[in-house]
Scaffold this motif. Structure first.
Motif, PDB file in Angstrom:
ATOM      1  N   LEU A   1      -2.720  40.998  43.115  1.00  0.00           N
ATOM      2  CA  LEU A   1      -2.914  40.435  44.446  1.00  0.00           C
ATOM      3  C   LEU A   1      -1.718  40.738  45.343  1.00  0.00           C
ATOM      4  O   LEU A   1      -1.883  41.188  46.483  1.00  0.00           O
ATOM      5  CB  LEU A   1      -3.127  38.922  44.345  1.00  0.00           C
ATOM      6  CG  LEU A   1      -3.260  38.169  45.662  1.00  0.00           C
ATOM      7  CD1 LEU A   1      -4.500  38.622  46.418  1.00  0.00           C
ATOM      8  CD2 LEU A   1      -3.304  36.676  45.410  1.00  0.00           C
TER       9      LEU A   1
ATOM     10  N   SER B   1      -1.565  44.480  46.216  1.00  0.00           N
ATOM     11  CA  SER B   1      -2.577  44.891  47.195  1.00  0.00           C
ATOM     12  C   SER B   1      -2.177  44.428  48.591  1.00  0.00           C
ATOM     13  O   SER B   1      -2.404  45.142  49.568  1.00  0.00           O
ATOM     14  CB  SER B   1      -3.949  44.342  46.815  1.00  0.00           C
ATOM     15  OG  SER B   1      -4.004  42.941  46.948  1.00  0.00           O
ATOM     16  N   GLN B   2      -1.561  43.256  48.691  1.00  0.00           N
ATOM     17  CA  GLN B   2      -1.107  42.780  49.999  1.00  0.00           C
ATOM     18  C   GLN B   2       0.068  43.605  50.506  1.00  0.00           C
ATOM     19  O   GLN B   2       0.166  43.883  51.701  1.00  0.00           O
ATOM     20  CB  GLN B   2      -0.722  41.307  49.928  1.00  0.00           C
ATOM     21  CG  GLN B   2      -1.917  40.400  49.799  1.00  0.00           C
ATOM     22  CD  GLN B   2      -1.536  38.938  49.779  1.00  0.00           C
ATOM     23  OE1 GLN B   2      -0.367  38.572  49.721  1.00  0.00           O
ATOM     24  NE2 GLN B   2      -2.543  38.081  49.809  1.00  0.00           N
TER      25      GLN B   2
ATOM     26  N   GLY C   1      -1.257  46.914  51.795  1.00  0.00           N
ATOM     27  CA  GLY C   1      -1.886  46.705  53.104  1.00  0.00           C
ATOM     28  C   GLY C   1      -0.887  46.591  54.213  1.00  0.00           C
ATOM     29  O   GLY C   1      -1.081  47.108  55.302  1.00  0.00           O
ATOM     30  N   LYS C   2       0.235  45.935  53.946  1.00  0.00           N
ATOM     31  CA  LYS C   2       1.270  45.793  54.983  1.00  0.00           C
ATOM     32  C   LYS C   2       2.003  47.095  55.229  1.00  0.00           C
ATOM     33  O   LYS C   2       2.355  47.410  56.342  1.00  0.00           O
ATOM     34  CB  LYS C   2       2.274  44.699  54.580  1.00  0.00           C
ATOM     35  CG  LYS C   2       1.702  43.323  54.733  1.00  0.00           C
ATOM     36  CD  LYS C   2       2.749  42.289  54.507  1.00  0.00           C
ATOM     37  CE  LYS C   2       2.139  40.917  54.724  1.00  0.00           C
ATOM     38  NZ  LYS C   2       3.115  39.865  54.747  1.00  0.00           N
TER      39      LYS C   2
END
Length: 76
Positions: free
Chosen positions: A60, A63-64, A67-68
């Protein structure tokens, strides 16, 4: 009071305030450490309460982070 005596008195005051400043900075450092420890504990408790595995949490977070890093704000 002579100038020399005034200077000596002033130096004593400076030394006292310098020591006080050291003590205050040490107290500040202790409090910041306690805040950091409390925040770590909060994160750990939230993790335990979530019922997720460590691998789930890592996935998790990764993946964050991906994305950033893709969000540069540049439209190409």
């Amino acid at each position: 009071m002579t100038l020399e005596e005034q200077l000596e008195k002033l130096q004593i005051e400076i030394d006292e305030h310098t020591e006080t400043l050291k003590v205050l900075k040490s107290k500040k450092k202790e409090i910041l450490k306690k805040i950091e420890d409390r925040e770590k504990e909060d994160v750990y408790r939230a993790f335990l309460d979530s019922g997720k595995s460590l691998d789930d949490l890592k996935s998790l977070l990764q993946s964050q982070m991906v994305g950033k890093s893709d969000d540069t704000g540049n439209d190409e």
